[in-house]
Design an enzyme around this catalytic site. Structure first.
Site, short mmCIF file in Angstrom:
data_model
loop_
_atom_site.label_atom_id
_atom_site.label_comp_id
_atom_site.label_asym_id
_atom_site.label_seq_id
_atom_site.Cartn_x
_atom_site.Cartn_y
_atom_site.Cartn_z
N THR A 24 0.87 -1.19 0.00
CA THR A 24 0.00 0.00 0.00
C THR A 24 0.90 1.23 0.00
OG1 THR A 24 -0.28 -0.24 2.40
CG2 THR A 24 -2.04 -1.08 1.00
N LYS A 26 4.13 -6.86 4.03
CA LYS A 26 3.90 -5.47 3.68
C LYS A 26 3.73 -4.71 4.98
CE LYS A 26 0.55 -3.30 3.44
NZ LYS A 26 -0.06 -2.25 4.35
N THR A 75 0.28 -0.93 9.59
CA THR A 75 -0.65 -1.96 9.08
C THR A 75 0.29 -3.00 8.44
OG1 THR A 75 -2.07 -0.21 8.86
CG2 THR A 75 -2.36 -2.07 7.32
N ASN A 130 0.58 10.49 5.47
CA ASN A 130 -0.66 10.09 6.15
C ASN A 130 -1.76 11.12 5.98
OD1 ASN A 130 -0.37 7.44 7.77
ND2 ASN A 130 1.61 8.47 7.97
#
Length: 420
Positions: free
Chosen positions: A166, A192, A203, A415
């Site tokens: 991502t 990831k 994450t 972010n």
């Protein structure tokens, strides 16, 4: 001893017999790259898994917990893992759980197995409905690519590592091979993660496969043990995600008697190979922290138990003041001292504490080392990789290591713009 690589090319990866991989661009998000991955496992594959401790865990985590228990209770195989990037399917309520079940059912129908023999993982934006029709439409082609000759090769592992990214800037994959009883055993994994990284889990998604035959009763605690010294030793921003999952897949394809007991003398050798791969992947996550410019190792020793050392290491590692000082290459090392004091137990005798920045003594007997100079501290702070070593001096032999990165302007920008 294991030979382990953090590969930059496909030639550094070892395929795992019994595992095939295929990915497609299902347009889960508005990017033109593969974002749905199918990992097909041979019949007889034993699963183990470690999941996030976040109470608001995603629908795939809820379902995978159920399926893992079912597999172990019924002695069944893990036949496939379906992974999508771009949407977390978290905070989606009953409809999200229905979508996760539909994914397992569709994959099971294509494979000719029970839905409980399929696990599903998602990563991406939270609280957005999963575009389930796009995901399901991509499954037949992903499975077809698994069945191609290339689906069992090293290139498929590299492609899979790229498909699950991502905000990652680089793919993360690692391999190890080790000889046990004269048989070559392979361990290969992908992961990831770059933000929302903090232990339990750190994450992130991780998938590690091996051809070693191993009983579920040994495999599950072993994977948990390895996760604790690898993925659970990474912190980037102090946030544990709703989706964090590590799945281990043991295909049993190696021609060797299985590991069925925790005291099997062959287990330490296999554990070392597994740990090498997991640690390489975990460190790669820290190195790829969103906006990171530096990789930092925090080593704490001299504690009475591992958890005591671990809490101090984590406090230093995710302190925003410490992390921004590293970004600025500013030897304002009092920030580290402050973080130690905030996490140390009440029994800590500060006059016994020692601190090093790489090879530079900073604190001796609770105060600034006589040999310390600003120039020496600056030299280390200018480096791209830095080790902070802390001795608590509590007359214990326990130690713990945590990996982290600095905190830069780019972290805020990445972010702030994540959903755009």
């Amino acid at each position: 001893m294991p030979v382990c690589y953090m590969p930059s090319t496909v030639n550094d990866l070892f395929p795992v017999p019994g595992v095939r991989l295929g990915a497609v661009a299902a347009q889960i998000k508005k990017w033109q790259r593969n974002d749905v991955l199918v990992i097909e496992c041979a019949p007889g594959t034993t699963a183990a898994a470690v999941f996030t401790q976040n109470r608001f865990c995603a629908a795939p985590v809820l379902l995978d917990r159920e399926h893992l228990v079912w597999q172990h209770q019924h002695g069944k195989s893990l036949r496939a893992v379906v992974v999508n990037a771009g949407n977390a399917n978290a905070g989606t309520g009953a409809s999200g759980l229905d979508d996760a079940r539909r994914t397992c059912c569709e994959a099971a129908a294509l494979l000719g197995c029970a839905p409980e023999e399929v696990m599903v993982c998602s990563t991406g934006v939270i609280m957005e409905p999963l575009p389930i029709d796009r995901l399901l439409a991509g499954l037949p082609e992903a499975l077809r690519r698994c069945r191609e000759e290339s689906g069992a090769g090293a290139e498929a592992w590299l492609m899979a590592a790229q498909a699950i990214m991502t905000t990652d800037t680089v793919h993360k994959a690692a391999s190890a091979q080790v000889m046990i009883d004269g048989v070559s055993i392979t361990v290969t994994g992908i992961a990831k993660g770059a933000g929302m990284i903090h232990p339990n889990m750190a994450t992130m998604l991780g998938f590690i496969a091996t051809d070693m035959p191993i009983a579920a009763s040994v495999w599950q605690p072993l994977l948990r043990e390895v996760a604790d010294v690898s993925f659970n030793a990474v912190t980037i921003d102090g946030d544990t995600s709703t989706n964090d999952t590590l799945i281990g897949m043991a295909t049993g394809q190696a021609k060797i008697s299985p590991l069925t007991q925790s005291d099997d003398p062959r287990l330490p050798v296999f554990r070392k190979a597994l740990c090498d791969v997991a640690v390489h992947l975990a460190q790669a996550i820290a190195r790829d922290g969103e906006g990171a410019t530096k990789f930092i190792t925090i080593q704490v020793e001299g504690g009475r138990d591992v958890e005591e050392c671990r809490q101090v290491a984590l406090k230093v590692a995710h302190s925003p003041l410490v992390k921004t000082a590293f970004f600025a290459s500013d030897p304002n090392l009092g920030r580290i001292v402050c973080a130690i004091g905030n996490a140390a137990p009440p029994e800590l005798d500060v006059s016994k504490v020692r601190l090093w920045l790489d090879d530079v003594a900073v604190i001796v007997d609770g105060g600034r080392a006589a040999s310390y100079t600003e120039e020496a501290g600056q030299r280390v702070m200018n480096q791209a990789e830095i080790t902070v070593r802390i001795d608590l001096g509590m007359k214990g032999n326990a130690a713990a290591t945590v990996w982290t990165c600095d905190l830069s302007h780019d972290y805020v920008s990445i972010n702030a713009d994540y959903r755009s």
